[in-house]
Structure formats: C-alpha cells, structure tokens
Design a protein around this motif. Structure first.
Motif, mmCIF file in Angstrom:
data_model
loop_
_atom_site.group_PDB
_atom_site.id
_atom_site.type_symbol
_atom_site.label_atom_id
_atom_site.label_comp_id
_atom_site.label_asym_id
_atom_site.label_seq_id
_atom_site.Cartn_x
_atom_site.Cartn_y
_atom_site.Cartn_z
ATOM 1 N N TRP A 263 0.842 -1.191 0.000
ATOM 2 C CA TRP A 263 0.000 0.000 0.000
ATOM 3 C C TRP A 263 0.881 1.247 0.000
ATOM 4 O O TRP A 263 1.786 1.369 0.811
ATOM 5 N N ASP A 264 0.599 2.159 -0.906
ATOM 6 C CA ASP A 264 1.411 3.362 -1.039
ATOM 7 C C ASP A 264 1.182 4.338 0.118
ATOM 8 O O ASP A 264 0.175 4.282 0.821
ATOM 9 N N GLU A 265 2.150 5.244 0.275
ATOM 10 C CA GLU A 265 2.095 6.331 1.263
ATOM 11 C C GLU A 265 1.829 5.822 2.683
ATOM 12 O O GLU A 265 0.986 6.346 3.409
ATOM 13 N N ASN A 266 2.556 4.765 3.047
ATOM 14 C CA ASN A 266 2.449 4.189 4.400
ATOM 15 C C ASN A 266 1.032 3.753 4.742
ATOM 16 O O ASN A 266 0.603 3.821 5.899
ATOM 17 N N GLY A 267 0.324 3.282 3.738
ATOM 18 C CA GLY A 267 -1.048 2.838 3.964
ATOM 19 C C GLY A 267 -1.183 1.364 4.271
ATOM 20 O O GLY A 267 -2.288 0.811 4.208
ATOM 21 N N ASN A 268 -0.073 0.694 4.598
ATOM 22 C CA ASN A 268 -0.107 -0.745 4.875
ATOM 23 C C ASN A 268 -0.918 -1.054 6.123
ATOM 24 O O ASN A 268 -1.072 -0.219 7.017
ATOM 25 N N GLY A 269 -1.426 -2.270 6.180
ATOM 26 C CA GLY A 269 -2.182 -2.710 7.340
ATOM 27 C C GLY A 269 -1.392 -3.678 8.195
ATOM 28 O O GLY A 269 -0.185 -3.876 8.000
ATOM 29 N N THR A 270 -2.089 -4.302 9.137
ATOM 30 C CA THR A 270 -1.476 -5.319 9.996
ATOM 31 C C THR A 270 -1.714 -6.723 9.463
ATOM 32 O O THR A 270 -1.037 -7.657 9.855
ATOM 33 N N ASP A 271 -2.699 -6.866 8.566
ATOM 34 C CA ASP A 271 -3.108 -8.187 8.071
ATOM 35 C C ASP A 271 -3.302 -9.149 9.235
ATOM 36 O O ASP A 271 -2.852 -10.300 9.212
ATOM 37 N N GLY A 272 -3.988 -8.670 10.264
ATOM 38 C CA GLY A 272 -4.059 -9.398 11.521
ATOM 39 C C GLY A 272 -4.806 -10.706 11.489
ATOM 40 O O GLY A 272 -4.589 -11.565 12.348
ATOM 41 N N VAL A 273 -5.702 -10.904 10.515
ATOM 42 C CA VAL A 273 -6.466 -12.154 10.458
ATOM 43 C C VAL A 273 -6.234 -12.914 9.153
ATOM 44 O O VAL A 273 -6.906 -13.895 8.871
ATOM 45 N N GLY A 274 -5.292 -12.448 8.332
ATOM 46 C CA GLY A 274 -4.953 -13.170 7.109
ATOM 47 C C GLY A 274 -5.857 -12.902 5.932
ATOM 48 O O GLY A 274 -5.834 -13.652 4.955
ATOM 49 N N PHE A 275 -6.659 -11.809 5.973
ATOM 50 C CA PHE A 275 -7.490 -11.477 4.806
ATOM 51 C C PHE A 275 -6.626 -11.005 3.644
ATOM 52 O O PHE A 275 -6.955 -11.211 2.479
ATOM 53 N N SER A 276 -5.505 -10.373 3.949
ATOM 54 C CA SER A 276 -4.452 -10.058 2.976
ATOM 55 C C SER A 276 -4.940 -9.300 1.748
ATOM 56 O O SER A 276 -4.660 -9.672 0.606
#
Length: 339
Positions: A263-276
């Motif tokens: 994800w651009d501009e530091n928009g990444n997530g935690t992907d905490g449940v594996g929905f990815s």
C-alpha cells in the motif's frame, strides 16, 4: 505513480467518473446494460468516507480468533449446476498451484519497494505469521489460499476465474488490470457485478429467471453463488458486517484486512487475520484502470433498490472498511465465502 492515476479509482469507487465514456458492446441482454452512464455512489455505512477520522489502533487487539483444521474436506454441492466439487484444506501444507514452482525469495523481491509493484508475486504479500489453508477450484484447477476468521471461511486471494465459454456472463465483463495478463496472477480478475453474480445463469434459471445487471433490480436468491467455485458464494452485506464485527468493527477493519506491504504512502495494514487485501485498484467507466497501490473494492451480493449495488471498500489513508454503494459496470475484485 502519477496523481492522475491515483485519482482515477478514488473517483470511480468513492464517487463516480463525472463524465465517464460509454464503452463496450451490449453482448448479453441478461447481463443488463453494463456500459450505461455513471451513477453517483454513496457510502452505506458512513455519510462520507473522505470525512472519517481514522481511529488509532493503540491498545487495540488487531486480531480475531483464527481457527483452522488440518483435515481435508471435500465439498460436493447437491445442486445440479454446481455438482463439481472443490477440495478444501485448512491449515494444510499444500502449496498453491498459482505459485511459481520456483521458491520465491520474498525478502529480495520486496527489498527497496515501499509501495505497490506488479513485479512482486502475491505470495510475497501474504502474512508470514498466518497459517493459511488452501482450496482448489475444480473448474480450472487453480488453487487459492483461504483463511477462517471467526465462523467464516474466506478466500485470502482474489478470484481469478476467466472461463467465458462455460460461464458466458464473463464475456467482455472481466479484465486483468491494465489489460496485462500477468497482472491477473497477482491481483485476480476485475469483474462487473453482472459477471460476479453470473447473471446469465440467473436469467436462464427455469424456476426463477431474473434479468439482472446495470440499471436493473431483480429478486436475487438468498445465496448468490455467482462465479465462485462450487461450495463457495458471493458474500452479502450481512456477511461482510459479520466479518467487520469479528475484528471489532468497521472503524479499524481496514487496517486489519490490508496486507502488510504494497500500500502506497504508508497505507499498509497489519493483516491481523490473514485477509491479505492487496491495493489492486479497479476498472472504471470508459475502460479506465486506476487506483493500484491506493484502493481495493470487493463486490457484495446485496443489491440496492435503484439498480446499484454494494461493495466492500478499502482506502490507503484510512483504517476503516466500508460498504459503499457502487456502479455495476465498474470492474472490482471478488472474494468468495465458503457455504
């Protein structure tokens, strides 16, 4: 990425192209007119997605219960049209047939890449701390990672089914991003809503034929199998809300669903449940592609009362997930839910 490319999908998903060009042929009347002019979109859950103030995740538990089984479950639907089975393995060791047979060195491929790149295989975007299961689509042999979140089992990758011979609803209603075939290996395909619900099959149903598509409303069955593999279906708004609830609500769900990289501009997530969820963008009116690195949209089976429909929407600069009101001829991703 240019500003105009970033803008395209944000306008096509969060609102609409104000002057969208008419494109495509009216090939299948059963699919409705997928090339009509744009309709305005409004968020279902919120009055304005752009006005939401992102909530902090500090002190929040970003994961939900992930329950998996090591057994192999073969599903066979009793319906005649869905008689073929799909193999489902939860928490197994089977490798995805979508993956290259050559072991990927993800650390090397991701080195120096702070945002989206189509050169990075989707396998490198999965959460390495999650144990995924697998499901093989019996129609074309493609294998997908899957994940159990609460009581639901979801595909952890976007659908990439493209057989328009056996599924004519797909004819000129699904695409690879930028019309580059290799991009489907990363992002799956982008489908119109008529394609996602398999509107031709609904129209030819002997017991309850329905004329569904852009600008039309129809009486959909309680479960819309659509173009999902046997044993899977297109999720409704209610089922999306169940997923939101499992991760403590829509206001932080986007952060938990988004992949850890891409994800651009530091928009990444935690992907905490594996929905990815990957920021693979979409296709708007006039055949324009946009939003890669910034947006993701996933169709819902729930239809509005004026010819539109809903989709689950994720945005790079927001921690929330939304059910927005969308335009049926746009091309969005499909995530299937296990029956």
């Amino acid at each position: 990425m240019t500003l105009s490319k970033k803008w395209k999908l944000k306008t096509s998903l969060r609102g609409s192209f104000a002057t969208a060009a008419i494109s495509g042929l009216l090939l299948l009347a059963a699919c409705g007119d997928d090339s009509s002019s744009s309709m305005g979109t409004e968020p279902v859950d919120n009055p304005s997605s752009s006005s939401i103030v992102a909530e902090t995740l500090d002190g929040e538990d970003s994961s939900s219960s992930v329950i998996q089984s090591s057994s192999s479950v073969i599903r066979s639907d009793s319906d005649v049209d869905r008689s073929s089975s799909s193999s489902v393995i939860l928490g197994g060791d089977e490798e995805s047939s979508n993956s290259s047979s050559v072991e990927q060195n993800c650390s090397t491929l991701l080195e120096g890449k702070t945002g989206w790149s189509w050169d990075v295989p989707k396998e490198c975007r999965l959460n390495p701390d999650i144990t995924y299961g697998t499901m093989t689509d019996s129609r074309d042999g493609q294998t997908y990672k899957i994940i159990k979140i609460g009581d639901q089992t979801w595909m952890a990758e976007n659908l990439n089914y493209a057989d328009s011979i056996n599924t004519p609803s797909l004819l000129e209603r699904s695409w690879c991003y930028d019309d580059v075939a290799a991009n489907c290996d990363v992002a799956g395909r982008l489908y119109t809503w008529a394609a996602a619900i398999d509107s031709v099959k609904l129209a030819t149903d002997a017991d309850n034929p329905q004329d569904c598509g852009d600008g039309k409303t129809c009486s959909l069955p309680d479960t819309v199998y659509g173009i999902c593999p046997p044993g899977w279906h297109l999720p409704t708004d209610t089922e999306w809300h169940t997923l939101f609830t499992e991760v403590s609500g829509y206001s932080i769900a986007g952060m938990i669903f988004k992949s850890k990289t891409g994800w651009d501009e530091n928009g990444n997530g935690t992907d905490g449940v594996g929905f990815s969820a990957l920021p693979v963008g979409g296709r708007g009116g006039g055949g324009y592609f946009g939003g890669d690195g910034y947006d993701a949209g996933f169709w819902s089976a729930t239809e509005g009362n004026d010819g539109g429909t809903d989709y689950m929407y994720l945005l790079y600069d927001n921690k929330a997930a939304y059910l927005n009101y969308g335009i049926k001829y746009h091309g969005l991703s499909v995530r299937c839910l296990k029956d």
